[in-house]
Scaffold this active site. Sequence first.
Site, PDB file in Angstrom:
ATOM      1  N   ASP A  25      -7.868  12.433  -8.212  1.00  0.00           N
ATOM      2  CA  ASP A  25      -7.413  11.243  -7.486  1.00  0.00           C
ATOM      3  C   ASP A  25      -8.658  10.525  -6.995  1.00  0.00           C
ATOM      4  OD1 ASP A  25      -6.228   9.290  -5.971  1.00  0.00           O
ATOM      5  OD2 ASP A  25      -5.146  10.639  -4.629  1.00  0.00           O
ATOM      6  N   MET A  26      -8.962   9.373  -7.579  1.00  0.00           N
ATOM      7  CA  MET A  26     -10.233   8.717  -7.276  1.00  0.00           C
ATOM      8  C   MET A  26     -10.106   7.202  -7.310  1.00  0.00           C
ATOM      9  SD  MET A  26     -12.220   9.241 -10.909  1.00  0.00           S
ATOM     10  CE  MET A  26     -12.703   7.562 -11.298  1.00  0.00           C
TER      11      MET A  26
ATOM     12  N   LYS B 146     -19.241   0.742 -16.068  1.00  0.00           N
ATOM     13  CA  LYS B 146     -18.112   1.555 -16.525  1.00  0.00           C
ATOM     14  C   LYS B 146     -16.985   1.549 -15.485  1.00  0.00           C
ATOM     15  CE  LYS B 146     -21.011   4.599 -19.342  1.00  0.00           C
ATOM     16  NZ  LYS B 146     -21.497   5.973 -19.571  1.00  0.00           N
TER      17      LYS B 146
ATOM     18  N   GLY C 154      -9.539  18.294  -7.371  1.00  0.00           N
ATOM     19  CA  GLY C 154      -8.416  18.519  -6.471  1.00  0.00           C
ATOM     20  C   GLY C 154      -8.458  19.837  -5.736  1.00  0.00           C
TER      21      GLY C 154
ATOM     22  N   HIS D 186       0.853  -1.190   0.000  1.00  0.00           N
ATOM     23  CA  HIS D 186       0.000   0.000   0.000  1.00  0.00           C
ATOM     24  C   HIS D 186       0.887   1.237   0.000  1.00  0.00           C
ATOM     25  CE1 HIS D 186      -2.713   3.094   1.659  1.00  0.00           C
ATOM     26  NE2 HIS D 186      -3.674   2.377   1.131  1.00  0.00           N
TER      27      HIS D 186
END
Length: 354
Positions: free
Chosen positions: A177-178, A229, A311, A119
């Site tokens: 960032d997702m 999707k 962001g 991680h």
Amino acid sequence: MIPTCYCWTSLETLATEVFKHAGVSAAKAKIVAESLVHADLRGIESHGLSRMPIYVKRIEAGLIERVEEPQLVMQEGAAALIDGKNQLGAVVGLMALEQALKLARQTGIGFVGVRHSNHFGTCSYYAERAISQGLILLVLTNAPEAMAPSGGIRPFLGTNPIAVGIPAGQEPAFLLDMATSVTARGKIVMAAKKGEAIPADWAIDQNGIPTTKPEQALLGSLLPIGGAKGYGLAMFIDLLCGLLTGAAFGPGVKSLYDNWEHPQNIGHIFLAIDIQKFLPLPLFQQNMDEYIRQVKNGPKKEGTSEILIPGEIESRKRRERLQNGIPFSLNVEEELSQLCAAYGLDLKAARIAP
């Protein structure tokens, strides 16, 4: 009750000391501490210092390498492959980022794959660094099984996040960032720790029924963004990060929290683009500023006071927390306090005086 706030620099110092006490070198400890505090500054509590106790537990259990260095095993043209050697994810990620930026400056693009990592925190940690140097960065990583394929009820894919950072000039940079799930699994973990319910569209239980109970969600499956999707995007990321690099994929990626027998063997992809190979950077930044202003100045629906760039919320949160400090939930504060005390350190030393 107003939460206690902590000074970010003091937290970085304290976290560095915790990792050093756990047997990590000072240089590596500083990188990991910085990556975790980065997330807390941006308001991403699920990926911040709340992860430090599990990192330390896995280090002490021998499931994360303390000494051996990540290795560049292949570099040809604009492509490279790094074997993380099971080092701390942020250490491996930073090495991969630097290699991608180096190749991008040489050839215009740098494509770096990573295997045998852990991680590595938030993708934005790396994207911000690329932005600050005037380069574009795409970051992908796979993750432990948490999300079922569309139509299924058993987890197969991770939340498999994607991030893109693109520098601007006077306007805020574009920093998406997702996760490819509706929410990150860490947010459900945090909800369980706080005893809070979750929205019904975040996850399903073991029988495929939508649930608001985080404990049931953790036993069931997260839901993908945009239905099929998001499922397709998550699979694409797994194929690149897992199969292409030689890392684990699908259910083969081991859990950070539940597997105490095997390393995680996570895979990452870093794709850097040198803007100046296409346009002078000042011209690109000027064009970005104009683009962003057009977006923000567009017509707004009723009840919307401002159109924000991806962001921008996190960037504002960061500025506010740099000045006023980082708050923690009571559960996280207690966990961090206990961890620090185990090494003879005091979390209270990082507090900002009221």
